[in-house]
Design a protein around this motif. Structure first.
Motif, PDB file in Angstrom:
ATOM      1  N   SER A   1      16.579  23.541  12.053  1.00  0.00           N
ATOM      2  CA  SER A   1      16.627  22.232  12.674  1.00  0.00           C
ATOM      3  C   SER A   1      17.972  21.554  12.454  1.00  0.00           C
TER       4      SER A   1
ATOM      5  N   ASN B   1      20.214  18.262  11.694  1.00  0.00           N
ATOM      6  CA  ASN B   1      20.028  17.052  10.915  1.00  0.00           C
ATOM      7  C   ASN B   1      20.507  15.828  11.707  1.00  0.00           C
TER       8      ASN B   1
ATOM      9  N   ARG C   1      21.276  12.478   9.770  1.00  0.00           N
ATOM     10  CA  ARG C   1      22.412  12.342   8.878  1.00  0.00           C
ATOM     11  C   ARG C   1      23.335  11.230   9.380  1.00  0.00           C
TER      12      ARG C   1
ATOM     13  N   GLU D   1      12.225  12.732   6.339  1.00  0.00           N
ATOM     14  CA  GLU D   1      13.455  12.973   7.101  1.00  0.00           C
ATOM     15  C   GLU D   1      13.437  14.375   7.701  1.00  0.00           C
ATOM     16  N   GLU D   2      13.035  15.348   6.889  1.00  0.00           N
ATOM     17  CA  GLU D   2      13.014  16.723   7.381  1.00  0.00           C
ATOM     18  C   GLU D   2      12.043  16.886   8.539  1.00  0.00           C
TER      19      GLU D   2
ATOM     20  N   ASN E   1      13.570  15.224  11.636  1.00  0.00           N
ATOM     21  CA  ASN E   1      14.646  16.071  12.153  1.00  0.00           C
ATOM     22  C   ASN E   1      14.095  17.275  12.894  1.00  0.00           C
ATOM     23  N   ASN E   2      13.112  17.905  12.277  1.00  0.00           N
ATOM     24  CA  ASN E   2      12.484  19.077  12.863  1.00  0.00           C
ATOM     25  C   ASN E   2      11.862  18.750  14.223  1.00  0.00           C
TER      26      ASN E   2
END
Lengths: 616, 315
Positions: B10, B12, B15, B226-227, B230-231
């Motif tokens: 994925s 980011n 960021r 967040e992950e 983002n994914n």
């Protein structure tokens, strides 16, 4: 088994799309040039009229494509514009002035299609040209009239009950009734309340001034406004019919406004004159006791008012209205035995009863016919509404010779006035004057241009989107493209089916936008299928999961867009509404074709079979 | 098969969210400042007045026509080309005690002096009262739309996501209005319709991302919010690019081929689609994260989602 639709589902898909396509069909046939015949003055359009017209046209060598008699209206279709003009002249000459003969364009839908309810989409004014008016009803005038009527009621009710009052007047606060003492006031208040009257009474006496205030109740006020609006709509509709316009629209908008749309009309001046004129008549008794000379100097007796005669000179009339123009059901211009113009009038049953009573009680006394006309003064009030000028003239004073019934004549007019008054009375008087607050005229060439532009945009957008889907998703792209085309056909079909739906320029924009957004459903599904394939699922699993996972996303995304379209529809007017309608229909049909439609094809092609690789 | 984005893992996106959201804030503030100082160039629908559109048989000099329109009845008339050099548009203000018919007659008479073959294509008159009401109704419509959406999304998803989506929508509306204000583009009824369509479109985009976020919270047992976000954005990126692309193509077709009357509408949509796509990531998703969205918030919704997802209802 995975990815197999039961038979009924396949049949449903085919059936729904077929029905959509079927009802979209009438749009392919274009329009016929036609002549429309409507009866105006007590005449009827019958089968005899129809055969007479056919015979006359055939004699002139004009070929008739089709002739239809529907709702008392005759529509004769001819081959081209040239024939249409000749046909109109021929028919007008044949039928005389009791009929309105107008040029029209009629959808050339074949009869077999029409017989099952097929008709093409209706085009908005911005696509075919014409005039759009937004009219506002002057409610203060409607209320004033009702208050005048109430004053007369109060007087006669109090007199009947032998309650002595000192005076009844209209003021800014409401209707004020003066009494000599507080006791009579409370007696009158009790009595008037018991009679209903829809009024709210309050004692506003101060010191020697014993006054009872009567104000219209909220509910009554609302009712008056509602009735004024409905009555005006009916009247305007009648007048529009007198204009002989094909497929006019007369519709209420909100509490005080009326929309009038006249397709194909370019002569706005005449249209306005007929629509906006608010002539009406009232019958008043002449105040014989009044001194006309003194009144002319400003000393008008209470309960009476000074008016001017049309032929000059003042006359004092009682304020109380014996009969208003609302009860008139028919009016024809004619001539009396000395060839003087007159208007023969017919009243409705209630009017006849009132008039009969009034004339019985007043035989030998003079009665005046008051002609009231409101004209746009060309000025505006500070709030932007149009200032209306009220013109009141006494057109005749006649001594009541005998008890009159439902039929009588009014004299004292010039020839053209009698014609005009008859037309306006026959079409019904406007209960309150109307003013035009918005006007849009679209030329016919601009309308055609707008259609052309919209179609071009649609074709360009469509070509690029179809090409992209084909290249990017290959076999599945073809399926998505089929769904997109089916979707467009269904939008057209549904638009044609819904009686109130009108295609406008923003509506076309809505359709173009649908083309762009409708692929979203398929894109969501296909991207899911690709993801599943990448994750190593079998082809059957990937299709199944792809459709399943995308479903709630598509539903959520579309429901929210549908919500905004619904809000647009609720608050929007005219063109914006047209856009909202196509958008809503587009969302509904695209969900169906993108989810159910493509699934049916995918299932039929690959469902339950051994497939190693998908063309996606 | 080929893929517009062939991504392993994925990207980011978040960021850069903090600096980019500052850019968004600047855009919004800038738009508001422009709206407050320059205002909006309201069209006839909202101000009231009269517009006459005419077509000359040959290109005309606007200056000559303008100089001819000096009579008090039509003084202050705005004359401009409309589409081509032969199409001319004249706008007239509502004047106390002057009929719009009279104004139109003067304008057409002057135009006929220049070119006897001039044709009147369109006349529109809107009373000032009607215009004022329309403006009020229009503002109300946008507000009602936002509230309805807030309710729907709170109900279907979660209030942090609802707040994010409504903030994104408000962002899109304000920035689009801001561009109209800065460039002084005319704002008429079709632009208002365009703006509401932008609300619908931008929401569509946001919902697709949110739907994936909800799904991924349940699927990815580990992973920070967040992950997960983002994914989700990465996974929906192909779809976002394709759908935005096809929609933009059709809107560009409308802009270029749809004719002048639909220009305002197409302009609003063009702006709105671009801004709306961007805001679904950097405003809607980012705000939801800042509001502290995490796995637990998604749990109760699971039950509801099962019901909505029954394959037997709509396969």
């Amino acid at each position: 088994m995975l990815n197999k639709y039961p038979m009924w589902k396949n049949i449903m898909v085919v059936l729904v799309i077929a029905i959509g396509g079927f009802y979209a069909l009438p749009n392919l046939f274009g329009e016929d040039h036609a002549v429309q015949v409507v009866a105006t003055r007590g005449a009827d359009v019958t089968a005899t009229t129809q055969s007479d017209v056919s015979a006359a046209l055939t004699a002139k060598g004009i070929g008739i494509k089709r002739s239809e008699l529907e709702n008392g209206q005759l529509l004769v279709r001819v081959a081209n514009a040239e024939d249409q003009l000749t046909a109109k002249e021929t028919i007008a000459e044949l039928l005389g002035d009791k009929y309105t003969v107008a040029l029209n364009l009629a959808p050339a839908t074949p009869e077999w299609l029409e017989s099952v309810g097929g008709s093409p989409m209706k085009l908005g004014l911005d696509l075919r040209g014409g005039v759009h008016f937004l009219m506002e009803v002057d409610m203060s005038e409607a209320i004033r009239k009702m208050e005048e009527a109430k004053i007369a009621d109060f007087r006669s009710q109090l007199r009947e009950e032998r309650i002595r009052y000192a005076g009844v007047h209209r003021t800014v606060r409401g209707i004020e009734i003066k009494f000599r003492d507080a006791e009579t006031l409370s007696q009158a208040e009790r009595f008037l309340k018991s009679r209903g009257n829809d009024m709210v009474f309050s004692d506003i006496s101060s010191g020697d001034n014993v006054v009872l205030l009567a104000v219209m109740s909220e509910a009554y006020l609302k009712q008056i406004k509602e009735e004024a609006l409905l009555q005006n709509i009916t009247t305007i509709r009648n007048r529009v019919n007198e204009l002989g316009v094909a497929e006019p629209v007369v519709q209420r908008q909100g509490a005080e406004r009326i929309i009038v749309e006249l397709p194909g009309v370019q002569d706005t001046a005449r249209a306005k004159e007929i629509l906006g004129a608010t002539a009406s008549i009232e019958f008043h008794m002449v105040d014989e006791k009044a001194d006309v000379a003194a009144a002319a100097n400003g000393r008008v007796p209470a309960g009476s008012e000074l008016y001017q005669r049309r032929e000059g000179g003042p006359v004092v009339l009682k304020k109380e209205v014996m009969l208003t123009g609302d009860h008139i059901t028919g009016a024809q211009p004619s001539f009396d035995e000395y060839s003087r113009p007159q208007v023969a009038i017919q009243l409705d049953a209630k009017g006849g009863e009132i008039f009969s009573n009034v004339t019985k009680d007043n035989i030998g006394k003079p009665m005046a016919t008051l002609f009231i006309e409101y004209k746009d003064s060309g000025e505006r009030n500070p709030d932007g509404s149009v200032k209306m000028r009220k013109i009141e003239e006494v057109i005749s004073v006649a001594t009541i010779q005998a008890r009159l019934g439902r039929n009588f004549v009014i004299t004292g007019l010039t020839h053209s006035e009698s014609q005009n008054l008859a037309l306006l009375l026959r079409a019904g008087a406007l209960i309150a004057p109307v003013s035009i607050v918005e006007e849009r005229t679209i030329g016919p060439s601009l309308g055609a241009e707008n259609i052309e532009n919209g179609l071009q945009a649609m074709i360009w957008g469509m070509v690029v989107v179809l090409a992209f889907m084909l290249v990017y998703y290959r076999a599945f792209g073809v399926i998505a493209n089929l769904a997109l085309c089916a979707n467009l056909i269904m939008v057209v079909g549904v638009m044609s089916m819904i009686p109130g739906a009108v295609l406008t320029l923003p509506g076309i924009a809505g359709m173009v936008l649908t083309v762009g957004m409708a692929v979203d459903g398929n894109v969501l599904i296909y991207e899911r299928i690709r993801e599943e394939l990448r994750a190593g699922r079998s082809v059957q699993q990937a299709i199944h999961e792809g459709y399943g996972n995308a479903l709630s996303t598509i539903a959520d995304a579309n429901i929210t867009t549908f919500l905004t379209a619904l809000i647009l529809f609720a608050v929007g007017t005219g063109a914006v509404k047209g856009f909202a309608v196509t958008l809503m229909i587009g969302i509904a049909t695209s969900m169906f074709t993108a989810i159910v439609g493509t699934r049916a094809i995918v299932n039929a092609l690959w469902g339950g079979k051994r497939v190693k690789k998908l063309s996606i | 098969m080929f893929q517009i984005l062939d991504i392993k893992g994925s990207i980011n996106f978040l960021r850069h969210a903090a600096p980019i959201s500052i850019l968004s804030a600047i855009l919004v503030v800038g738009s508001l400042v422009s709206l407050a100082t320059r205002g909006i160039n309201w069209g006839l629908d909202f101000t009231g007045g009269t517009v006459v559109e005419m077509e000359f048989s040959k290109p005309v000099n606007l200056e000559t026509l303008r100089n001819n329109l000096t009579e008090p009845l039509v003084a202050g008339a705005v004359v401009q080309n409309f589409g081509s050099s032969r199409d001319v548009l004249v706008r007239l203000q509502v004047r106390e005690g002057v009929k719009s018919d009279a104004q139109v007659r003067v304008v057409m008479a002057k135009a006929t002096e220049l070119d006897p073959e001039v044709t009147q294509k369109r006349v529109e008159f809107v009373g000032p009262q009607v215009g004022k009401e329309l403006a009020e109704q229009g503002g109300l419509a946008v507000l009602v739309a936002l509230i309805c959406i807030l309710i729907y999304v709170s109900f279907r998803f979660e209030w942090r996501l609802a707040a994010g989506s409504v903030a994104a929508l408000a962002h899109d509306v304000i920035v689009t209005l801001g561009v109209f204000s800065v460039l002084q583009l005319e704002f008429d009824l079709t632009v208002l319709a365009g703006l509401l369509t932008v609300v619908g479109y931008s929401l569509n985009d946001t919902i697709v991302v949110f739907d994936r976020i909800r799904e991924n919270f349940l699927k990815m047992r580990k992973g920070t919010p967040e992950e997960v976000v983002n994914n989700s954005i990465t996974q929906t990126m192909s779809r976002t690019i394709i759908t935005t692309g096809t929609t933009l193509i059709t809107v560009v077709a409308l802009f270029l081929k749809g004719g002048t009357l639909i220009h305002g509408f197409a302009t609003a949509l063009l702006l709105g689609i671009v801004v709306g796509t961007y805001s679904s990531i950097y405003v809607a998703s980012y705000l939801a994260i800042r509001l502290g969205i995490n796995r637990e918030h998604m749990m109760p919704v699971e039950v509801e989602k099962e019901g909505a997802d029954q394959p037997s209802i709509m396969p």
